[in-house]
Design a protein around this motif. Structure first.
Motif, PDB file in Angstrom:
ATOM      1  N   LEU A 114       0.965  -1.127  -0.121  1.00 29.21           N
ATOM      2  CA  LEU A 114       0.373   0.192  -0.122  1.00 29.21           C
ATOM      3  C   LEU A 114       0.588   1.122   0.290  1.00 29.21           C
ATOM      4  CD1 LEU A 114      -2.832   1.433   0.461  1.00 29.21           C
ATOM      5  CD2 LEU A 114      -2.113   0.562   2.057  1.00 29.21           C
ATOM      6  N   LEU A 115       2.010   1.251   1.372  1.00 23.48           N
ATOM      7  CA  LEU A 115       2.298   1.916   0.852  1.00 23.48           C
ATOM      8  C   LEU A 115       3.513   3.128  -0.130  1.00 23.48           C
ATOM      9  CD1 LEU A 115       4.553   4.382   2.377  1.00 23.48           C
ATOM     10  CD2 LEU A 115       5.883   2.932   3.423  1.00 23.48           C
ATOM     11  N   PHE A 116       3.937   1.322  -0.748  1.00 25.80           N
ATOM     12  CA  PHE A 116       4.554   1.693  -2.217  1.00 25.80           C
ATOM     13  C   PHE A 116       3.316   2.075  -3.476  1.00 25.80           C
ATOM     14  CE2 PHE A 116       5.987  -1.063  -6.090  1.00 25.80           C
ATOM     15  CZ  PHE A 116       7.286  -0.113  -6.740  1.00 25.80           C
ATOM     16  N   LEU A 117       2.050   2.021  -3.740  1.00 26.91           N
ATOM     17  CA  LEU A 117       1.251   2.646  -4.353  1.00 26.91           C
ATOM     18  C   LEU A 117       1.362   3.807  -3.991  1.00 26.91           C
ATOM     19  CD1 LEU A 117      -1.316  -0.612  -5.049  1.00 26.91           C
ATOM     20  CD2 LEU A 117       0.814  -0.099  -6.410  1.00 26.91           C
ATOM     21  N   LEU A 118       0.879   4.194  -2.609  1.00 23.86           N
ATOM     22  CA  LEU A 118       0.717   5.903  -2.503  1.00 23.86           C
ATOM     23  C   LEU A 118       1.864   7.049  -2.349  1.00 23.86           C
ATOM     24  CD1 LEU A 118      -1.504   5.336   0.495  1.00 23.86           C
ATOM     25  CD2 LEU A 118      -2.454   5.260  -1.600  1.00 23.86           C
ATOM     26  N   VAL A 119       2.944   6.562  -2.484  1.00 22.82           N
ATOM     27  CA  VAL A 119       4.208   7.022  -2.788  1.00 22.82           C
ATOM     28  C   VAL A 119       4.529   7.220  -4.421  1.00 22.82           C
ATOM     29  CG1 VAL A 119       5.055   7.049  -0.759  1.00 22.82           C
ATOM     30  CG2 VAL A 119       6.014   5.300  -2.606  1.00 22.82           C
ATOM     31  N   GLN A 120       3.981   6.405  -5.271  1.00 19.45           N
ATOM     32  CA  GLN A 120       4.358   6.621  -7.102  1.00 19.45           C
ATOM     33  C   GLN A 120       4.120   8.327  -7.290  1.00 19.45           C
ATOM     34  OE1 GLN A 120       5.732   4.167  -8.494  1.00 19.45           O
ATOM     35  NE2 GLN A 120       5.381   2.821  -6.528  1.00 19.45           N
ATOM     36  N   ASP A 121       3.626   9.006  -6.265  1.00 20.79           N
ATOM     37  CA  ASP A 121       3.633  10.524  -7.118  1.00 20.79           C
ATOM     38  C   ASP A 121       3.989  11.209  -6.209  1.00 20.79           C
ATOM     39  OD1 ASP A 121       2.372  10.552  -4.494  1.00 20.79           O
ATOM     40  OD2 ASP A 121       0.768  11.666  -4.716  1.00 20.79           O
ATOM     41  N   TYR A 122       5.360  10.611  -5.163  1.00 23.54           N
ATOM     42  CA  TYR A 122       6.421  10.736  -4.659  1.00 23.54           C
ATOM     43  C   TYR A 122       6.015  11.709  -3.249  1.00 23.54           C
ATOM     44  CZ  TYR A 122       8.979   9.473  -8.702  1.00 23.54           C
ATOM     45  OH  TYR A 122       8.935   8.316  -9.193  1.00 23.54           O
ATOM     46  N   LEU A 123       4.703  11.228  -3.074  1.00 21.48           N
ATOM     47  CA  LEU A 123       4.017  12.671  -1.807  1.00 21.48           C
ATOM     48  C   LEU A 123       3.148  11.475  -1.218  1.00 21.48           C
ATOM     49  CD1 LEU A 123       3.787  15.641  -0.659  1.00 21.48           C
ATOM     50  CD2 LEU A 123       1.965  15.757  -2.443  1.00 21.48           C
ATOM     51  N   ILE A 124       3.861  11.569   0.094  1.00 17.88           N
ATOM     52  CA  ILE A 124       2.453  11.031   1.242  1.00 17.88           C
ATOM     53  C   ILE A 124       1.213  12.858   1.407  1.00 17.88           C
ATOM     54  CG2 ILE A 124       1.488   9.997   3.319  1.00 17.88           C
ATOM     55  CD1 ILE A 124       4.718   8.372   2.865  1.00 17.88           C
ATOM     56  N   SER A 125       0.243  12.597   1.383  1.00 12.02           N
ATOM     57  CA  SER A 125      -0.487  13.439   1.753  1.00 12.02           C
ATOM     58  C   SER A 125      -1.092  13.114   2.978  1.00 12.02           C
ATOM     59  CB  SER A 125      -1.403  13.318   0.417  1.00 12.02           C
ATOM     60  OG  SER A 125      -2.572  12.532   0.359  1.00 12.02           O
ATOM     61  N   PRO A 126      -1.592  14.627   3.516  1.00 13.85           N
ATOM     62  CA  PRO A 126      -3.008  13.853   4.597  1.00 13.85           C
ATOM     63  C   PRO A 126      -3.966  12.761   4.560  1.00 13.85           C
ATOM     64  CG  PRO A 126      -1.885  16.086   4.337  1.00 13.85           C
ATOM     65  CD  PRO A 126      -1.447  16.421   3.052  1.00 13.85           C
ATOM     66  N   VAL A 127      -4.543  13.433   3.677  1.00 17.21           N
ATOM     67  CA  VAL A 127      -5.270  12.012   3.179  1.00 17.21           C
ATOM     68  C   VAL A 127      -4.859  10.709   3.549  1.00 17.21           C
ATOM     69  CG1 VAL A 127      -7.281  11.448   1.985  1.00 17.21           C
ATOM     70  CG2 VAL A 127      -6.666  14.318   1.932  1.00 17.21           C
ATOM     71  N   GLU A 128      -3.671  10.553   3.041  1.00 19.04           N
ATOM     72  CA  GLU A 128      -3.002   9.261   2.427  1.00 19.04           C
ATOM     73  C   GLU A 128      -1.985   9.090   4.302  1.00 19.04           C
ATOM     74  OE1 GLU A 128      -1.701   9.481  -1.576  1.00 19.04           O
ATOM     75  OE2 GLU A 128      -0.332  10.310  -0.043  1.00 19.04           O
ATOM     76  N   GLY A 129      -2.026   9.625   5.120  1.00 17.07           N
ATOM     77  CA  GLY A 129      -1.970   9.511   6.234  1.00 17.07           C
ATOM     78  C   GLY A 129      -2.940   9.054   7.231  1.00 17.07           C
ATOM     79  N   ALA A 130      -4.352   9.808   7.116  1.00 23.94           N
ATOM     80  CA  ALA A 130      -5.101   8.919   7.431  1.00 23.94           C
ATOM     81  C   ALA A 130      -5.963   8.363   7.552  1.00 23.94           C
ATOM     82  CB  ALA A 130      -6.298  10.382   7.270  1.00 23.94           C
ATOM     83  N   VAL A 131      -5.884   7.868   6.223  1.00 23.45           N
ATOM     84  CA  VAL A 131      -6.460   5.683   5.841  1.00 23.45           C
ATOM     85  C   VAL A 131      -5.155   5.475   6.665  1.00 23.45           C
ATOM     86  CG1 VAL A 131      -6.115   4.630   3.801  1.00 23.45           C
ATOM     87  CG2 VAL A 131      -6.816   6.788   3.754  1.00 23.45           C
ATOM     88  N   PHE A 132      -3.707   6.007   6.599  1.00 22.19           N
ATOM     89  CA  PHE A 132      -3.167   5.001   7.698  1.00 22.19           C
ATOM     90  C   PHE A 132      -3.211   4.302   9.064  1.00 22.19           C
ATOM     91  CE2 PHE A 132       1.319   5.700   4.021  1.00 22.19           C
ATOM     92  CZ  PHE A 132       0.606   4.726   3.243  1.00 22.19           C
ATOM     93  N   VAL A 133      -3.798   5.624   9.088  1.00 19.95           N
ATOM     94  CA  VAL A 133      -4.301   5.365  11.234  1.00 19.95           C
ATOM     95  C   VAL A 133      -5.376   5.178  11.398  1.00 19.95           C
ATOM     96  CG1 VAL A 133      -4.504   7.305  12.542  1.00 19.95           C
ATOM     97  CG2 VAL A 133      -3.563   7.804  11.248  1.00 19.95           C
TER      98      VAL A 133
END
Length: 316
Positions: A114-133
């Motif tokens: 999941l991390l690898f797929l989400l960073v394909q745009d070279y950014l972890i956004s607050p929304v993606e961080g909220a999904v992780f949490v």
């Protein structure tokens, strides 16, 4: 350069000590509030032991060094499954519990992918961080429910962390521990990150290299020491589960919380190289776990060789 190394070493010592104080104080107060040892073990202790990495990542992101934040997490995950597990298995073969195969490994590889797929745009956004949490919250809840039904895993974690199942006799001592722990984490992370950045400048290498090597190894030292002591005592029963649990927390809690506070820009090399190594090593340990339900000394040696080769490629 000597000052940078000194700052790095002192920062690490203060960080680890701060994490220990925070866990002791928080777990004692939680038990005082009649929260079960099971829940304390699976939440407060698990999160508290990841506090040093969290503070380092937040400090790195806020100070404009996202490569240190990402490198620390990805490098720590590689270190946990290659160096720590490999070294432990060489000392004494590590048995594999059923939950490690059916729950811990799928969750580890799933969060890594999941991390690898989400960073394909070279950014972890607050929304993606909220999904992780959110995923972490659901995972922790399910683990607690399952453990209530089947075993006392939380108590095992408390015992491994050398914590009592009853609160201390002095609540003010608990409060002092929490205050000291928080201060230790705050100052220790600041010194550790400052030392790491200065070291990178001294050696003329990138912050990404320092992150996946020096920071990753430094923050994985507690796991390495704990696992090594357990191996010498021939008590490695929950070593793999703990290491994979640490990897899950590293991705979901540390990167999740950090990116909510400050979006994390991701270095292209971390995505195209380090994360692929993290995924490959996670996949590699699965057949080792599956065959004979243990990681043998030979397999431990293979993991150490893989880690050595990875470090060689990074620093050359």
């Amino acid at each position: 350069m000597l000052y940078s190394i000194f700052l790095l070493a002192v920062g690490l010592i203060v960080l680890v000590s701060g994490g220990e104080f925070l866990v002791r104080g928080a777990s004692s107060i939680a038990l005082r509030l009649r929260i079960s040892p099971l829940v304390v073990g699976l939440t407060i202790v698990a999160f508290g032991t990841s506090a040093p990495e969290l503070f380092i990542s937040v400090q790195s992101a806020l100070s404009g060094s996202p490569d240190l934040a990402m490198g620390n997490v990805v490098g720590s995950n590689i270190c946990n499954l290659a160096l720590v597990l490999g070294f432990t298995a060489v000392i004494f073969p590590v048995p594999v519990q059923k939950d490690s195969l059916s729950i811990d490994w799928p969750m580890t590889i799933g969060s890594s992918i999941l991390l690898f797929l989400l960073v394909q745009d070279y950014l972890i956004s607050p929304v993606e961080g909220a999904v992780f949490v959110l995923i972490l919250a659901v995972y922790t809840t399910l683990i607690i429910v399952k453990s209530r039904r089947e075993n006392h895993k939380g108590k095992e974690i408390l015992e491994e962390a050398d914590l009592a199942e009853q609160p201390s006799k002095n609540i003010w001592l608990d409060v002092l521990f929490i205050v000291l722990g928080t201060l230790g984490l705050a100052f220790g992370s600041d010194w550790f990150v400052t030392g790491a950045k200065s070291l990178a400048l001294s050696f003329g290498v990138s912050e990404r290299v320092i992150g996946v090597t020096v920071l990753a190894l430094g923050t994985s030292l507690p796991e390495l020491v704990t696992a090594s002591v357990a191996a010498f005592r021939k008590a490695t029963d929950i070593a793999i589960g703990n290491l994979m649990g640490s990897n899950i927390f590293n991705i979901l809690s540390i990167l999740g919380i950090t990116s909510i506070i400050q979006p994390i820009a991701v270095n292209q090399q971390i995505v195209s190289q380090d994360m692929l190594w993290m995924l490959a090593i996670t996949v590699l340990i699965f057949p080792m776990m599956l065959i004979k339900r243990k990681v043998s000394r030979i397999e431990g040696g293979i993991l150490l060789a893989v880690y050595g080769y990875y470090i060689y490629l990074v620093v050359q």
